[in-house]
Design a protein around this motif. Structure first.
Motif, PDB file in Angstrom:
ATOM      1  N   VAL A 140      -0.800 -14.336 -21.682  1.00  0.00           N
ATOM      2  CA  VAL A 140      -1.604 -13.136 -21.417  1.00  0.00           C
ATOM      3  C   VAL A 140      -2.333 -12.784 -22.706  1.00  0.00           C
ATOM      4  CG1 VAL A 140      -0.127 -12.215 -19.585  1.00  0.00           C
ATOM      5  CG2 VAL A 140       0.358 -11.635 -21.973  1.00  0.00           C
ATOM      6  N   GLN A 141      -3.447 -12.080 -22.573  1.00  0.00           N
ATOM      7  CA  GLN A 141      -4.231 -11.671 -23.735  1.00  0.00           C
ATOM      8  C   GLN A 141      -4.465 -10.165 -23.677  1.00  0.00           C
ATOM      9  OE1 GLN A 141      -5.833 -14.249 -21.576  1.00  0.00           O
ATOM     10  NE2 GLN A 141      -4.370 -15.597 -22.591  1.00  0.00           N
ATOM     11  N   CYS A 142      -4.437  -9.538 -24.837  1.00  0.00           N
ATOM     12  CA  CYS A 142      -4.674  -8.104 -24.948  1.00  0.00           C
ATOM     13  C   CYS A 142      -5.956  -7.901 -25.749  1.00  0.00           C
ATOM     14  CB  CYS A 142      -3.491  -7.443 -25.654  1.00  0.00           C
ATOM     15  SG  CYS A 142      -3.622  -5.652 -25.802  1.00  0.00           S
ATOM     16  N   ARG A 143      -6.885  -7.108 -25.220  1.00  0.00           N
ATOM     17  CA  ARG A 143      -8.183  -6.940 -25.879  1.00  0.00           C
ATOM     18  C   ARG A 143      -8.820  -5.613 -25.477  1.00  0.00           C
ATOM     19  NH1 ARG A 143     -11.439  -7.429 -21.628  1.00  0.00           N
ATOM     20  NH2 ARG A 143     -11.190  -9.107 -20.085  1.00  0.00           N
ATOM     21  N   LEU A 144      -9.898  -5.264 -26.213  1.00  0.00           N
ATOM     22  CA  LEU A 144     -10.729  -4.123 -25.825  1.00  0.00           C
ATOM     23  C   LEU A 144     -11.365  -4.427 -24.470  1.00  0.00           C
ATOM     24  CD1 LEU A 144     -11.978  -1.414 -27.010  1.00  0.00           C
ATOM     25  CD2 LEU A 144     -13.956  -2.808 -27.613  1.00  0.00           C
ATOM     26  N   PRO A 145     -11.403  -3.458 -23.558  1.00  0.00           N
ATOM     27  CA  PRO A 145     -12.022  -3.716 -22.257  1.00  0.00           C
ATOM     28  C   PRO A 145     -13.496  -4.095 -22.373  1.00  0.00           C
ATOM     29  CG  PRO A 145     -10.688  -1.724 -22.183  1.00  0.00           C
ATOM     30  CD  PRO A 145     -10.774  -2.118 -23.625  1.00  0.00           C
ATOM     31  N   VAL A 186      -4.952  -9.009 -19.888  1.00  0.00           N
ATOM     32  CA  VAL A 186      -5.499  -9.886 -18.850  1.00  0.00           C
ATOM     33  C   VAL A 186      -4.609 -11.114 -18.695  1.00  0.00           C
ATOM     34  CG1 VAL A 186      -7.890  -9.114 -19.075  1.00  0.00           C
ATOM     35  CG2 VAL A 186      -7.076 -10.973 -20.505  1.00  0.00           C
ATOM     36  N   ALA A 187      -4.410 -11.512 -17.449  1.00  0.00           N
ATOM     37  CA  ALA A 187      -3.703 -12.747 -17.106  1.00  0.00           C
ATOM     38  C   ALA A 187      -4.662 -13.577 -16.264  1.00  0.00           C
ATOM     39  CB  ALA A 187      -2.425 -12.443 -16.322  1.00  0.00           C
ATOM     40  N   GLU A 188      -5.000 -14.748 -16.753  1.00  0.00           N
ATOM     41  CA  GLU A 188      -5.990 -15.601 -16.080  1.00  0.00           C
ATOM     42  C   GLU A 188      -7.275 -14.822 -15.811  1.00  0.00           C
ATOM     43  OE1 GLU A 188      -3.971 -17.096 -12.662  1.00  0.00           O
ATOM     44  OE2 GLU A 188      -2.690 -18.433 -13.837  1.00  0.00           O
ATOM     45  N   ASP A 189      -7.716 -14.093 -16.833  1.00  0.00           N
ATOM     46  CA  ASP A 189      -8.970 -13.333 -16.816  1.00  0.00           C
ATOM     47  C   ASP A 189      -8.968 -12.120 -15.891  1.00  0.00           C
ATOM     48  OD1 ASP A 189     -10.214 -15.002 -18.712  1.00  0.00           O
ATOM     49  OD2 ASP A 189     -10.776 -16.430 -17.141  1.00  0.00           O
ATOM     50  N   THR A 190      -7.810 -11.769 -15.353  1.00  0.00           N
ATOM     51  CA  THR A 190      -7.714 -10.608 -14.459  1.00  0.00           C
ATOM     52  C   THR A 190      -6.977  -9.476 -15.167  1.00  0.00           C
ATOM     53  OG1 THR A 190      -7.654 -12.028 -12.511  1.00  0.00           O
ATOM     54  CG2 THR A 190      -6.845  -9.769 -12.244  1.00  0.00           C
ATOM     55  N   PRO A 191      -7.543  -8.269 -15.227  1.00  0.00           N
ATOM     56  CA  PRO A 191      -6.821  -7.137 -15.827  1.00  0.00           C
ATOM     57  C   PRO A 191      -5.538  -6.833 -15.058  1.00  0.00           C
ATOM     58  CG  PRO A 191      -9.165  -6.643 -15.611  1.00  0.00           C
ATOM     59  CD  PRO A 191      -8.919  -7.889 -14.825  1.00  0.00           C
ATOM     60  N   VAL A 192      -4.428  -6.706 -15.796  1.00  0.00           N
ATOM     61  CA  VAL A 192      -3.142  -6.468 -15.141  1.00  0.00           C
ATOM     62  C   VAL A 192      -2.391  -5.259 -15.702  1.00  0.00           C
ATOM     63  CG1 VAL A 192      -2.832  -8.874 -14.411  1.00  0.00           C
ATOM     64  CG2 VAL A 192      -1.989  -8.140 -16.671  1.00  0.00           C
ATOM     65  N   SER A 193      -2.798  -4.735 -16.863  1.00  0.00           N
ATOM     66  CA  SER A 193      -2.107  -3.588 -17.434  1.00  0.00           C
ATOM     67  C   SER A 193      -2.997  -2.941 -18.492  1.00  0.00           C
ATOM     68  CB  SER A 193      -0.763  -4.012 -18.041  1.00  0.00           C
ATOM     69  OG  SER A 193       0.056  -2.886 -18.310  1.00  0.00           O
ATOM     70  N   ALA A 206       3.529  -4.390 -19.180  1.00  0.00           N
ATOM     71  CA  ALA A 206       3.437  -3.170 -19.992  1.00  0.00           C
ATOM     72  C   ALA A 206       3.895  -3.440 -21.423  1.00  0.00           C
ATOM     73  CB  ALA A 206       4.255  -2.044 -19.367  1.00  0.00           C
ATOM     74  N   LYS A 207       4.987  -4.187 -21.582  1.00  0.00           N
ATOM     75  CA  LYS A 207       5.439  -4.536 -22.933  1.00  0.00           C
ATOM     76  C   LYS A 207       4.341  -5.266 -23.705  1.00  0.00           C
ATOM     77  CE  LYS A 207      10.426  -5.112 -22.151  1.00  0.00           C
ATOM     78  NZ  LYS A 207      11.519  -6.094 -22.099  1.00  0.00           N
ATOM     79  N   SER A 208       3.680  -6.188 -23.020  1.00  0.00           N
ATOM     80  CA  SER A 208       2.668  -7.009 -23.702  1.00  0.00           C
ATOM     81  C   SER A 208       1.441  -6.203 -24.070  1.00  0.00           C
ATOM     82  CB  SER A 208       2.281  -8.206 -22.826  1.00  0.00           C
ATOM     83  OG  SER A 208       3.328  -9.154 -22.773  1.00  0.00           O
ATOM     84  N   VAL A 209       1.003  -5.290 -23.202  1.00  0.00           N
ATOM     85  CA  VAL A 209      -0.212  -4.538 -23.529  1.00  0.00           C
ATOM     86  C   VAL A 209       0.051  -3.560 -24.663  1.00  0.00           C
ATOM     87  CG1 VAL A 209      -0.001  -2.633 -21.833  1.00  0.00           C
ATOM     88  CG2 VAL A 209      -2.271  -3.452 -22.543  1.00  0.00           C
ATOM     89  N   VAL A 210       1.218  -2.914 -24.666  1.00  0.00           N
ATOM     90  CA  VAL A 210       1.545  -1.997 -25.764  1.00  0.00           C
ATOM     91  C   VAL A 210       1.706  -2.780 -27.067  1.00  0.00           C
ATOM     92  CG1 VAL A 210       3.225  -0.344 -26.645  1.00  0.00           C
ATOM     93  CG2 VAL A 210       2.564  -0.274 -24.231  1.00  0.00           C
ATOM     94  N   ALA A 211       2.420  -3.898 -27.004  1.00  0.00           N
ATOM     95  CA  ALA A 211       2.599  -4.711 -28.219  1.00  0.00           C
ATOM     96  C   ALA A 211       1.260  -5.223 -28.735  1.00  0.00           C
ATOM     97  CB  ALA A 211       3.537  -5.876 -27.931  1.00  0.00           C
TER      98      ALA A 211
END
Length: 290
Positions: A144-149, A198-205, A234-239
């Motif tokens: 998963v990847q965490c980024r600015l929307p 995002v997971a596979e380019d889909t926003p998930v959290s 949720a853990k991944s987006v906060v981290a």
């Protein structure tokens, strides 16, 4: 006797010196004055600040912000600063936040103890030194990847923000909530204070900072659509948001969550957050009252 003053530009150093004595429960006050200054022209993040002084030193503060929220940090002279700030601002009161015992007392001081609320909680305050951040495996391995929307995701995040407000803050799902949520998302985007996982380019959290300082950030608005819960998102987006903060030399993060919200507590403790022992009070009234 304390002397009461409306804070003005030039009072920032004395205000900050006082608030630093109460760091974990002063994030909104510190972040808002740094973002918008001490003048009150009714713009986002602005408010009227009243301070109590003894011997030229601030010993208590209350602010009444653009959105109707009263925020207190007044271990002494609470009735004086609260009553004065409401009289000076002329605003309706939408809610109260600050140290839990002070918030409860403020309701009584203002005669609002029996006013219907959407939310009235004494929440657990959690803290994390970012050097101790535990990074979830999915994020570390880039599953998963965490980024600015991205701009095209903001309408989806507006819907998520409204859903969060309904589920977590007890608000009603109305067109005005959607409008307010859009303004929140746009402001966070402009300030780069929110993240999407995002997971596979889909926003998930989703996660955001509702207060941000050079040394410390405060997490708020964490939300995962119900169908996607239980997957560690949720853990991944906060981290991920905290990795970004750490790269900017932020040292610590704090947040508050309800006593009964075991799911959220598990998320935060799973990446290293620990209770501070303090309680943070948050009251949101059902309808704005002059």
């Amino acid at each position: 006797m304390a002397i009461l003053r409306i804070l003005q530009p030039g009072d920032e150093v004395s205000l900050e010196a006082f608030l630093l004595q109460h760091t974990d429960t002063s994030m909104f006050l510190r972040s808002n004055w740094r973002t918008a200054g001490l003048l009150d022209q009714n713009a986002r993040f602005q408010g009227t600040y009243i301070a109590a002084y003894t011997d030229e030193t601030i010993v208590a503060v209350a602010a009444h912000f653009w959105n109707g929220m009263i925020v207190v940090q007044a271990p002494v002279y609470l009735p004086e600063v609260v009553q004065t700030v409401v009289a000076q601002s002329g605003r309706a009161i939408s809610g109260i936040s600050g140290p839990a015992a002070q918030v409860e007392a403020t309701k009584s001081i203002l005669g609002l103890s029996n006013r219907p609320t959407q939310l009235d909680e004494s929440e657990i305050l959690f803290s994390l030194a970012l050097r101790d951040l535990q990074i979830p495996e999915a994020l570390a391995s880039a599953k998963v990847q965490c980024r600015l929307p991205h701009p095209e995701e903001l309408e989806l995040l507006t819907q998520w923000c409204a859903a969060y407000s309904v589920e977590t803050l007890g608000q009603r799902d109305t067109p005005s909530l959607t409008t307010a949520s859009r303004s929140i998302i746009e402001a966070r985007q402009a300030m780069a204070m929110h993240w999407v996982l995002v997971a596979e380019d889909t926003p998930v959290s989703y996660s955001a900072f509702n207060a941000s300082l050079p040394d410390i950030v405060q997490i708020g608005g964490v939300w995962t659509p119900p169908a996607l819960r239980g997957k560690g998102y949720a853990k991944s987006v906060v981290a991920g948001s905290l990795l970004d903060a750490r790269s900017l030399l932020v040292k610590r993060a704090i947040l508050f969550t309800g006593d009964n919200n075991q799911a959220a507590q598990a998320v935060y403790q799973g990446i290293g957050f620990l209770p501070t022992g303090e309680k943070y009070g948050l009251v949101l009234f059902e309808e704005t009252q002059a």
